[in-house]
Every structure is written in C-alpha cells, then in structure tokens.
Enzyme design. Structure first.
Site, PDB file in Angstrom:
ATOM      1  N   HIS A 120      -5.413 -18.922 -87.147  1.00  0.00           N
ATOM      2  CA  HIS A 120      -4.081 -19.502 -87.314  1.00  0.00           C
ATOM      3  C   HIS A 120      -3.932 -19.940 -88.768  1.00  0.00           C
ATOM      4  CE1 HIS A 120      -0.857 -22.509 -86.842  1.00  0.00           C
ATOM      5  NE2 HIS A 120      -0.596 -21.980 -85.653  1.00  0.00           N
ATOM      6  N   ASP A 197     -11.501 -24.490 -84.799  1.00  0.00           N
ATOM      7  CA  ASP A 197     -10.144 -24.747 -84.332  1.00  0.00           C
ATOM      8  C   ASP A 197     -10.143 -24.492 -82.827  1.00  0.00           C
ATOM      9  OD1 ASP A 197      -7.502 -24.609 -83.515  1.00  0.00           O
ATOM     10  OD2 ASP A 197      -6.879 -23.130 -85.009  1.00  0.00           O
ATOM     11  N   GLN A 200      -6.500 -23.634 -78.866  1.00  0.00           N
ATOM     12  CA  GLN A 200      -6.192 -22.748 -77.748  1.00  0.00           C
ATOM     13  C   GLN A 200      -7.274 -22.748 -76.673  1.00  0.00           C
ATOM     14  OE1 GLN A 200      -3.358 -21.276 -77.185  1.00  0.00           O
ATOM     15  NE2 GLN A 200      -2.464 -21.931 -79.133  1.00  0.00           N
ATOM     16  N   LYS A 223      -1.170 -28.895 -76.450  1.00  0.00           N
ATOM     17  CA  LYS A 223      -1.660 -27.649 -75.876  1.00  0.00           C
ATOM     18  C   LYS A 223      -2.371 -27.891 -74.542  1.00  0.00           C
ATOM     19  CE  LYS A 223      -0.954 -25.295 -79.846  1.00  0.00           C
ATOM     20  NZ  LYS A 223      -0.015 -24.172 -80.028  1.00  0.00           N
ATOM     21  N   CYS A 361       2.015 -17.437 -86.386  1.00  0.00           N
ATOM     22  CA  CYS A 361       1.286 -18.164 -87.424  1.00  0.00           C
ATOM     23  C   CYS A 361      -0.069 -17.515 -87.687  1.00  0.00           C
ATOM     24  CB  CYS A 361       1.109 -19.637 -87.051  1.00  0.00           C
ATOM     25  SG  CYS A 361       2.656 -20.540 -86.947  1.00  0.00           S
TER      26      CYS A 361
END
Length: 404
Positions: A120, A197, A200, A223, A361
C-alpha cells in the site's frame, strides 16, 4: 456459530438503496460496525466524556481506566509481551510514518530499504521520504508471475544487508497472503529492522507478533469492525523506545522549561496530545466482539466464502482475476473484458452492490500488472452467500448492458 445472527448486529447492512438490498463487498476498504461498538462509543460520550491522564475528578479517572484497559486488550489480542509495547495512533498510515520518522537517525546513505511490491502507498511513501533525507535506496521486492513475492529475489536483496524491510501481511489490492514469518526470519538474520503492515490481516487472522518475530506491526481499527481514526503500532520495547517522536507536546512530556524538554516514558512518549479516546474505547469493543467468536470459526466461514466468490467469478466469461490463490485473505481482484473498472463499479452501484474500483492505493502494483486499475470484491464476518450471488447476478446484468 450462527453467522446469520452475527450479521444482524450490523445495522448498516439492513438498508436498501435504489430499491435493492445493500450488498456490501468493500470490507477491505472499511468494515461496518456492530451495535456493540456503536453503543460503547455512545456511552462514553453520554456518561463520561472526559480527558485521560490529566485531571483528579472522577470522570477523568473513569475515562483513563477505560482507555488504558483497551491497551491491555490489544496486548492480549496480538500477543505482545507488555502493555508499553502498544501505541495508539490514528491509523496504520500514522503508525508507519511514526516508525519511518523515528528511525531516520539510524539509516545511512547507500543502505537499502526493502519494500514488497504488493505494498500500500502508506508503506511506500514514508520510506521514500526517509530515503530522500538520508540517501538510502528504496528497493522493491519483485513478484512472481503468480502475484506472490519472489523469495529468490528477496534473498538476493537481503545479501546487501538492508537497514529496513517493510512488508505487508496481506495485500490490500489482491488479498495475497505473504509468508510473513519466513520473510521476517530471513530479514532478522541479516540485521534488518522489520515492519509489517497488518491492516488487511488483523480482522481475518490470529495475529501473534511473537511468532511473527517482527520489530513493528501496524493496523487500523476501522478494518476490524472498529471506528475510523484509531490505529495501533506494536513495537518491541527497546525498538519503540529508540524512536524519535513524530509529534511532540501534551502528555508525551515529563518536564518542560524554555531551555529543555524531557520526554515521558513509553507508551506516553509516543502519544502526544489528546488521544482519540472514544475511538480507543470503540476499538476495545471491536476486539471484544471479535474474540467472542472463535477465530477458527471465523476463518472457516471466511475461507469458504472467499473460495465461493473466486469460483463464481472464474466461471464468468470475460473475467480476469489477479493473484487469486486458495490461501488468499478477504479479497478478490478482477476486471471485466476491456471495460474500465470505474464503469463496472458504477453500474454495480446502481444495483446497490458496493465494491472498490481503482488502483487501491497500490499504483506500483498496478504498473507491475500492466493495468490502470481493477475491481475488488472483499468480504467480512457479516458476508453471506446471498451477497455473493447478488454480486454475480449484478455482474451478469452489467455484461448484458454492455454486450446486448
């Protein structure tokens, strides 16, 4: 577990748009919120609504207890060693910026910063800024033809002893799951500082930062069925303690004169200003909601739905799937014939079907795939087969409109 009952806890999903029942397949962009989260935040504003850490009155004490209790929840939720390793941020983006900015003093000119090609923008741009300041070199980790990270190329890049390795746990655009534990282990073997990261991944997988072995792990509340405006940065204590604060002032200080400021200890040192208190409390309610449902049952439910979605899409004529694997998490990326992804999304929206269309993104990834963008359908704990069938029927309607 009755997931039909779980779905009823999300009031937004009960509405109709344009005469159609809402079919929400954009959870990867943001998840809806259960009653439990909405009520927790409402109760805070109705009954407490005081700042934390700063006053002697009862409301402030109550707010502080509720706020700090969520830090303990997060610690247990991701299996951190101690509560001081949990920093509240405004989201994944701020958390990554906090780490990048905080490490600028430890990066030298010519050193590599490795970033996976599924990343991202939030895990690309902060490192580019730091590279421009320090003379470090950004190196993307290539992908295979199947849309997975090329582990051979990764090991070759590691031979240059990179300063930083920044990875995504799950691709937000494609849903591809990275073998994060192996990647981190190899990076640590050459002395790299590692950041993941996890935006997700956090709602779908059991996150154990000790098992992953990373130095930093970042994710967002919105999220994972929590509110917007709240995120978490986990860091190993000694790594967090070495970060230069991104923002100064307020509760992050211990003492101030006009000549000198002494910073507070962790976690306060990295939480400047009035924090998003209601959002933290909402995050705690979201964690309670998720942990009430066994993680294996959640995974079984979501894996079954994702495979159903992948199979339905692959059986449609004119559909191209990107990086679709059986172990993907939460999302499927696709395009219809040579149609522009935004046109497909707009025609689906007329049928109250919500998906994401664009570059997600992840513009470098789109360039690797040689496309300008794509459509993405993503699922959550409240998704059911009826949603997917509605979506597939909607796509067939779009095809009939475009190819009468």
């Amino acid at each position: 577990m009755d997931f039909t009952q779980v779905r009823t806890q999300f009031p937004t999903l009960a509405q109709t748009l344009n005469g159609y029942p809402l079919c929400y397949l954009d959870t990867a962009a943001t998840s809806h919120k259960p009653h439990q989260v909405l009520e927790a935040m409402t109760q805070f504003y109705r009954n407490t609504n005081a700042n934390v850490h700063r006053a002697a009155h009862q409301l402030s004490s109550q707010a502080t207890r509720e706020y700090e209790a969520v830090r303990d929840q997060v610690m247990h939720f991701i299996h951190a060693k101690q509560r001081e390793e949990i920093i509240f941020t405004h989201g994944t983006t701020e958390a990554i910026n906090m780490v990048a900015n905080g490490l600028v003093h430890s990066i030298r000119s010519g050193q590599y910063i490795l970033i996976d090609s599924l990343a991202h923008h939030a895990n690309i741009v902060p490192w580019q800024v730091i590279a421009a300041q320090t003379g470090a070199i950004i190196k993307p980790i290539p992908l295979t033809a199947e849309g997975r990270l090329d582990t051979v190329a990764y090991e070759a890049l590691l031979s240059h002893n990179p300063a930083i390795v920044a990875l995504s746990h799950v691709s937000n655009a494609l849903g591809v799951l990275n073998p994060i534990e192996t990647l981190i282990q190899k990076a640590k073997a050459v002395g790299a500082i590692t950041l993941v990261d996890g935006a997700q991944a956090v709602a779908h997988l059991d996150i154990d930062v000790q098992q992953i072995g990373c130095d930093f792990y970042a994710f967002s509340g919105h999220k994972m069925y929590g509110p917007t405006g709240i995120g978490v940065l986990y860091g190993r204590f000694h790594k967090l303690d070495s970060l230069t604060p991104l923002i100064t002032g307020g509760e992050m200080i211990k003492s101030v004169t006009f000549k000198h400021t002494e910073y507070n200890v962790l976690p306060n040192r990295l939480e400047a200003g009035t924090p998003p208190i209601a959002e933290v409390i909402g995050l705690g309610a979201a964690i309670s909601f998720l942990t009430h449902i066994s993680q294996p049952k959640r995974s079984e439910h979501e894996i079954s739905l994702l495979h159903y979605l992948q199979n339905k899409l692959s059986n449609l004529e004119g559909i191209t799937l990107y990086g679709a694997h059986s172990d993907n998490v939460g999302a499927v990326a696709f395009n219809l014939h040579n149609e522009h992804h935004q046109d497909v999304g707009a025609l689906l929206d007329q049928q109250a079907i919500a998906i994401r269309c664009g570059h997600h993104c992840a513009m470098p990834l789109m360039q690797i795939l040689n496309i300008k963008g794509c459509c993405r359908a993503s699922i959550g704990i409240y998704t059911n087969k009826q949603d997917i069938d509605h979506f597939i029927d909607g796509l067939k309607t779009v095809q009939d409109m475009l190819y009468p």
